[in-house]
Design a protein around this motif. Structure first.
Motif, PDB file in Angstrom:
ATOM      1  N   GLU A  62      -8.857  -3.388  -7.309  1.00 18.91           N
ATOM      2  CA  GLU A  62      -8.731  -2.369  -6.263  1.00 18.91           C
ATOM      3  C   GLU A  62      -8.872  -0.967  -6.835  1.00 18.91           C
ATOM      4  O   GLU A  62      -9.563  -0.114  -6.261  1.00 18.91           O
ATOM      5  CB  GLU A  62      -7.396  -2.506  -5.527  1.00 18.91           C
ATOM      6  CG  GLU A  62      -7.250  -1.487  -4.409  1.00 18.91           C
ATOM      7  CD  GLU A  62      -5.945  -1.576  -3.645  1.00 18.91           C
ATOM      8  OE1 GLU A  62      -5.723  -0.682  -2.798  1.00 18.91           O
ATOM      9  OE2 GLU A  62      -5.153  -2.508  -3.869  1.00 18.91           O
ATOM     10  N   MET A  78       6.239   6.081 -10.169  1.00 20.25           N
ATOM     11  CA  MET A  78       6.078   4.629 -10.035  1.00 20.25           C
ATOM     12  C   MET A  78       6.221   3.930 -11.383  1.00 20.25           C
ATOM     13  O   MET A  78       6.773   2.827 -11.462  1.00 20.25           O
ATOM     14  CB  MET A  78       4.741   4.282  -9.376  1.00 20.25           C
ATOM     15  CG  MET A  78       4.629   4.693  -7.919  1.00 20.25           C
ATOM     16  SD  MET A  78       5.869   3.896  -6.843  1.00 20.25           S
ATOM     17  CE  MET A  78       7.107   5.184  -6.698  1.00 20.25           C
ATOM     18  N   ILE A 134       5.693  -3.693  -5.492  1.00 18.02           N
ATOM     19  CA  ILE A 134       5.343  -2.481  -4.739  1.00 18.02           C
ATOM     20  C   ILE A 134       4.949  -1.361  -5.701  1.00 18.02           C
ATOM     21  O   ILE A 134       3.907  -0.728  -5.555  1.00 18.02           O
ATOM     22  CB  ILE A 134       6.518  -2.047  -3.840  1.00 18.02           C
ATOM     23  CG1 ILE A 134       6.794  -3.116  -2.783  1.00 18.02           C
ATOM     24  CG2 ILE A 134       6.244  -0.682  -3.201  1.00 18.02           C
ATOM     25  CD1 ILE A 134       8.117  -2.959  -2.057  1.00 18.02           C
ATOM     26  N   LEU A 138       1.086   0.814  -7.048  1.00 15.44           N
ATOM     27  CA  LEU A 138       1.087   2.204  -6.590  1.00 15.44           C
ATOM     28  C   LEU A 138       0.975   3.209  -7.735  1.00 15.44           C
ATOM     29  O   LEU A 138       0.709   4.388  -7.491  1.00 15.44           O
ATOM     30  CB  LEU A 138       2.322   2.482  -5.735  1.00 15.44           C
ATOM     31  CG  LEU A 138       2.334   1.763  -4.383  1.00 15.44           C
ATOM     32  CD1 LEU A 138       3.590   2.122  -3.604  1.00 15.44           C
ATOM     33  CD2 LEU A 138       1.083   2.042  -3.573  1.00 15.44           C
ATOM     34  N   ALA A 141      -2.335   3.994  -6.921  1.00 17.87           N
ATOM     35  CA  ALA A 141      -2.624   4.024  -5.480  1.00 17.87           C
ATOM     36  C   ALA A 141      -3.340   2.769  -4.980  1.00 17.87           C
ATOM     37  O   ALA A 141      -4.134   2.828  -4.048  1.00 17.87           O
ATOM     38  CB  ALA A 141      -3.423   5.284  -5.112  1.00 17.87           C
ATOM     39  N   SER A 142      -3.025   1.627  -5.579  1.00 17.25           N
ATOM     40  CA  SER A 142      -3.595   0.350  -5.121  1.00 17.25           C
ATOM     41  C   SER A 142      -2.697  -0.218  -4.024  1.00 17.25           C
ATOM     42  O   SER A 142      -2.070  -1.262  -4.170  1.00 17.25           O
ATOM     43  CB  SER A 142      -3.742  -0.621  -6.296  1.00 17.25           C
ATOM     44  OG  SER A 142      -4.665  -0.128  -7.231  1.00 17.25           O
ATOM     45  N   TRP A 143      -2.659   0.496  -2.901  1.00 17.63           N
ATOM     46  CA  TRP A 143      -1.726   0.164  -1.828  1.00 17.63           C
ATOM     47  C   TRP A 143      -2.086  -1.135  -1.119  1.00 17.63           C
ATOM     48  O   TRP A 143      -1.204  -1.814  -0.585  1.00 17.63           O
ATOM     49  CB  TRP A 143      -1.600   1.325  -0.844  1.00 17.63           C
ATOM     50  CG  TRP A 143      -2.889   1.695  -0.169  1.00 17.63           C
ATOM     51  CD1 TRP A 143      -3.806   2.617  -0.594  1.00 17.63           C
ATOM     52  CD2 TRP A 143      -3.400   1.139   1.031  1.00 17.63           C
ATOM     53  NE1 TRP A 143      -4.864   2.663   0.271  1.00 17.63           N
ATOM     54  CE2 TRP A 143      -4.648   1.761   1.283  1.00 17.63           C
ATOM     55  CE3 TRP A 143      -2.947   0.161   1.923  1.00 17.63           C
ATOM     56  CZ2 TRP A 143      -5.429   1.447   2.386  1.00 17.63           C
ATOM     57  CZ3 TRP A 143      -3.722  -0.151   3.024  1.00 17.63           C
ATOM     58  CH2 TRP A 143      -4.948   0.484   3.252  1.00 17.63           C
ATOM     59  N   THR A 145      -3.211  -3.884  -2.536  1.00 15.94           N
ATOM     60  CA  THR A 145      -2.590  -4.926  -3.362  1.00 15.94           C
ATOM     61  C   THR A 145      -1.084  -4.948  -3.152  1.00 15.94           C
ATOM     62  O   THR A 145      -0.486  -6.023  -3.025  1.00 15.94           O
ATOM     63  CB  THR A 145      -2.914  -4.713  -4.856  1.00 15.94           C
ATOM     64  OG1 THR A 145      -4.332  -4.710  -5.027  1.00 15.94           O
ATOM     65  CG2 THR A 145      -2.285  -5.784  -5.716  1.00 15.94           C
ATOM     66  N   ALA A 146      -0.474  -3.781  -3.107  1.00 15.20           N
ATOM     67  CA  ALA A 146       0.982  -3.715  -2.896  1.00 15.20           C
ATOM     68  C   ALA A 146       1.367  -4.387  -1.574  1.00 15.20           C
ATOM     69  O   ALA A 146       2.320  -5.176  -1.536  1.00 15.20           O
ATOM     70  CB  ALA A 146       1.458  -2.267  -2.922  1.00 15.20           C
ATOM     71  N   LEU A 147       0.630  -4.109  -0.519  1.00 14.45           N
ATOM     72  CA  LEU A 147       0.938  -4.701   0.791  1.00 14.45           C
ATOM     73  C   LEU A 147       0.695  -6.206   0.814  1.00 14.45           C
ATOM     74  O   LEU A 147       1.554  -6.975   1.269  1.00 14.45           O
ATOM     75  CB  LEU A 147       0.108  -4.035   1.888  1.00 14.45           C
ATOM     76  CG  LEU A 147       0.513  -2.623   2.286  1.00 14.45           C
ATOM     77  CD1 LEU A 147      -0.508  -2.034   3.262  1.00 14.45           C
ATOM     78  CD2 LEU A 147       1.901  -2.612   2.895  1.00 14.45           C
ATOM     79  N   THR A 150       3.162  -8.070  -1.484  1.00 18.32           N
ATOM     80  CA  THR A 150       4.518  -8.049  -0.924  1.00 18.32           C
ATOM     81  C   THR A 150       4.653  -9.078   0.200  1.00 18.32           C
ATOM     82  O   THR A 150       5.650  -9.815   0.255  1.00 18.32           O
ATOM     83  CB  THR A 150       4.875  -6.630  -0.440  1.00 18.32           C
ATOM     84  OG1 THR A 150       4.853  -5.752  -1.576  1.00 18.32           O
ATOM     85  CG2 THR A 150       6.250  -6.600   0.206  1.00 18.32           C
TER      86      THR A 150
END
Length: 171
Positions: A62, A78, A134, A138, A141-143, A145-147, A150
């Motif tokens: 990502e 982070m 999470i 981040l 800023a690989s949001w 993947t975080a979402l 999670t």
């Protein structure tokens, strides 16, 4: 060093930490089995390995594909959160000692550990996993993947915690 290069270094360091965990886990699993431990929940274990391996790869992909602009201050914040999560994880590992491993192996007759982070809540290692899931992506800023991680991890932890609780209840 670019922020992307720094991110790759951080992810590689986490991957190396995971390999160290596996060495400790395998040694401790052998100890538990040698002391009459019984393994349960084998069905979800390959899914867990795949999810956690995919997590490390996905955030790098990502970061390379999206090339997001990253606030240095946020990235460092982070990183601090990731380090705190690692500290909690190793506090759990050290507290459980030979009993800790990545599988669900319970040695009958041993008392539940209620010291260290376990005096505060029953599954502190999973708090570390959730926080890291999470915070680590981040860092760059690989949001997405975080979402995704999670959500997938929440489903996996629902199964994992149920399996652990049942195994511990019948120890």
């Amino acid at each position: 060093m670019t922020t992307l290069t720094a991110f790759v270094v951080v992810v590689v360091l986490v991957a190396l930490e995971r390999l160290a965990e596996l060495v400790v886990s395998n040694r401790n699993a052998a100890w538990s089995l040698a002391h009459g431990g019984r393994e349960t929940g084998r069905g979800h274990y390959p899914v867990m390995v795949l999810l956690h391996t995919g997590f490390l790869v996905a955030m790098l992909v990502e970061a390379f594909v999206r090339s997001p602009v990253v606030s240095e201050g946020f990235a460092w914040a982070m990183v601090v959160v990731v380090v705190v999560a690692q500290c909690l994880r190793w506090w759990c590992i050290l507290t459980l000692g030979e009993r800790w491993n990545t599988r669900v192996i319970v040695v009958p007759g041993l008392q539940l550990v209620r010291s260290g982070p376990y005096r505060f809540f029953p599954h502190p290692n999973y708090v570390a996993v959730v926080v890291e899931g999470i915070a680590l992506p981040l860092v760059h800023a690989s949001w997405i993947t975080a979402l995704v991680f999670t959500a997938a991890n929440a489903a996996l932890l629902t199964v994992r915690i149920r399996v652990e609780n049942e195994a511990l209840a019948h120890a």
